[in-house]
Design an enzyme around this catalytic site. Structure first.
Site, PDB file in Angstrom:
ATOM      1  N   GLY A  37       7.671 -42.732 -72.664  1.00 46.84           N
ATOM      2  CA  GLY A  37       8.920 -43.008 -73.361  1.00 46.84           C
ATOM      3  C   GLY A  37       9.884 -41.840 -73.367  1.00 46.84           C
ATOM      4  O   GLY A  37       9.721 -40.877 -72.631  1.00 46.84           O
ATOM      5  N   HIS A  43      12.897 -40.906 -65.138  1.00 43.75           N
ATOM      6  CA  HIS A  43      12.112 -42.133 -65.321  1.00 43.75           C
ATOM      7  C   HIS A  43      12.840 -43.321 -64.697  1.00 43.75           C
ATOM      8  O   HIS A  43      12.234 -44.175 -64.045  1.00 43.75           O
ATOM      9  CB  HIS A  43      11.934 -42.460 -66.814  1.00 43.75           C
ATOM     10  CG  HIS A  43      11.106 -41.485 -67.576  1.00 43.75           C
ATOM     11  ND1 HIS A  43      11.626 -40.666 -68.549  1.00 43.75           N
ATOM     12  CD2 HIS A  43       9.773 -41.210 -67.528  1.00 43.75           C
ATOM     13  CE1 HIS A  43      10.657 -39.940 -69.076  1.00 43.75           C
ATOM     14  NE2 HIS A  43       9.526 -40.246 -68.472  1.00 43.75           N
ATOM     15  N   MET A 190      14.404 -32.599 -64.929  1.00 39.58           N
ATOM     16  CA  MET A 190      14.479 -33.541 -66.056  1.00 39.58           C
ATOM     17  C   MET A 190      13.106 -33.726 -66.687  1.00 39.58           C
ATOM     18  O   MET A 190      12.108 -33.889 -65.973  1.00 39.58           O
ATOM     19  CB  MET A 190      15.013 -34.885 -65.581  1.00 39.58           C
ATOM     20  CG  MET A 190      16.477 -34.828 -65.275  1.00 39.58           C
ATOM     21  SD  MET A 190      17.109 -36.454 -64.865  1.00 39.58           S
ATOM     22  CE  MET A 190      18.788 -36.007 -64.443  1.00 39.58           C
TER      23      MET A 190
END
Ligand code: PAF
Length: 287
Positions: A37, A43, A190
Site C-alpha cells: 500500500g 507501484h 520512489m
C-alpha cells in the site's frame, strides 16, 4: 460519440471471496501486483504493466508483519487505503485484495519459506527475517489469487531475485515480470518510506542516487576497482550528516556475490538509514 465505461474495482478481504473471483476469471489471464500500500507512481507502473499484459489485474494491499524485524518500522509504515483505492479505481483495476493479519496468519500458523544463498548478503545481512517473511507472504498470495503473471519492481532487486528463485525452485506456475525502478524528478528512488522523511532528510537522501550516478561516470572513465568505487560512494553519502550506511554492494546481479572489479554485468546496490527510514537504491552497470 462513444463513452468508455469505467470498470468498477471490487475490494475483497477474505480468501474465499478472492478465490471465487479468481475462479470466475478462469480461461483469461490474471496478473497480480503484490504491494504493502501507500501507492506511488512506481507501484502504478507495475499495475499499468499488468493491465496491459493481462485480461484481469488484482492488486494486493497487505502490510506484512513477518518481514519486519522487532526494531523496524512496522508501526510507522505509511498507510492510506482510501487514497490507494482511488488510484486503483482510476486505473480500472479489477480487484483489490486487502486481507487483515488474522486472515493471512491465523492462529497456529507455522510454515515459512526460506530461500538460501542469495538471501545471505545485502539486505539479508541486517534484516535476517526479511526475505523469509517476503517469500512466505508472496507464496501465500500466489496460492490465494492464483495469477499467471506477477509484477515486481527492480528497486527491490534482491527481493525480485528471491521471488524468481522461489518460483523456479518450487515449480510454481507464475511468470514473474520485472519492472524498472522509478525515480522522482530529482533522482530519489520512489518508495513509500520516503513519506517518513523530513524535508532535510529528503535532501540527504538524494546522496544515494547521486553516488550511483557518480559511480557510473567513474566506471565510464575507467575505474573498475570495487574497493575504490565503494569508498567513493561512502564519501558522497557520509558527507550528509544524517546518513548511516547499512551496505554498499558491488556484485553479480544474479548470484549477488561480491565482485572485486567491475567486469561483466554488475549490480551496485545500497541501503542507507536516514532518520526513521531505511532506503535502498541500485543501478546496473551493463557489460
Ligand atoms: O515489495 C513489497 O511491497 C513487499 O515486500 C511485498 C512484495 C508486497 C511482500 O510483502
Amino acid at each position: 460519440m462513444t463513452t468508455e465505461l469505467k470498470q468498477q474495482t471490487v475490494v475483497v478481504s477474505t480468501i474465499d471471496e478472492m478465490r471465487k473471483i479468481s475462479e470466475s476469471f478462469r480461461g483469461q489471464t490474471l496478473g497480480l501486483v503484490p504491494t504493502m500500500g501507500y501507492l506511488h507512481e512506481g507501484h502504478l507502473s507495475l499495475v499499468k504493466q499488468s493491465l496491459e499484459k493481462c485480461d484481469h489485474t488484482v492488486v494486493s494491499i497487505f502490510v506484512n508483519p513477518r518481514q519486519f524485524g522487532p526494531k523496524e518500522d512496522l508501526d510507522i509504515y505509511p498507510q492510506d487505503l482510501s487514497g490507494d483505492l482511488e488510484k486503483l479505481e482510476s486505473l480500472s483495476v479489477d480487484v483489490v485484495f486487502n486481507p487483515d493479519r488474522q486472515t493471512i496468519y491465523p492462529e497456529g500458523f507455522k510454515t515459512h519459506v526460506q530461500v538460501d544463498e542469495i538471501t545471505r548478503n545485502l539486505c539479508g545481512k541486517s534484516r535476517p527475517q526479511f526475505f523469509k517473511g517476503v517469500a512466505t507472504v508472496v507464496l501465500k498470495l500466489f496460492n490465494i489469487v492464483r495469477p499467471q503473471y506477477a509484477f515486481f519492481g527492480e528497486k527491490d532487486w534482491q527481493q525480485l531475485a528471491v521471488i524468481e528463485t522461489m518460483t523456479r525452485d518450487l515449480n510454481m506456475d507464475v511468470e514473474i515480470h520485472r519492472v524498472p525502478l522509478m525515480r522522482e524528478p530529482d533522482g530519489l528512488a520512489m518508495s513509500s518510506r520516503n513519506s517518513n522523511l523530513s524535508p532535510e532528510e529528503r535532501k540527504q537522501a538524494l546522496s544515494l542516487s547521486r553516488s550511483l550516478k557518480d559511480s557510473k561516470e567513474k566506471i565510464q572513465q575507467g575505474i573498475i576497482s570495487s574497493k575504490e568505487l565503494r569508498q567513493n560512494i561512502r564519501n558522497i553519502i557520509s558527507a550528509e550528516p544524517g546518513t548511516q550506511i547499512d551496505y554498499i554492494s558491488i556484485c553479480d546481479p544474479v548470484s549477488l556475490e561480491e565482485k572485486e572489479i567491475i567486469k561483466g554485468r554488475t549490480l551496485i546496490a545500497l541501503a542507507v538509514k536516514i532518520g526513521p527510514a531505511r532506503l535502498i537504491d541500485n543501478c546496473i552497470i551493463e557489460d
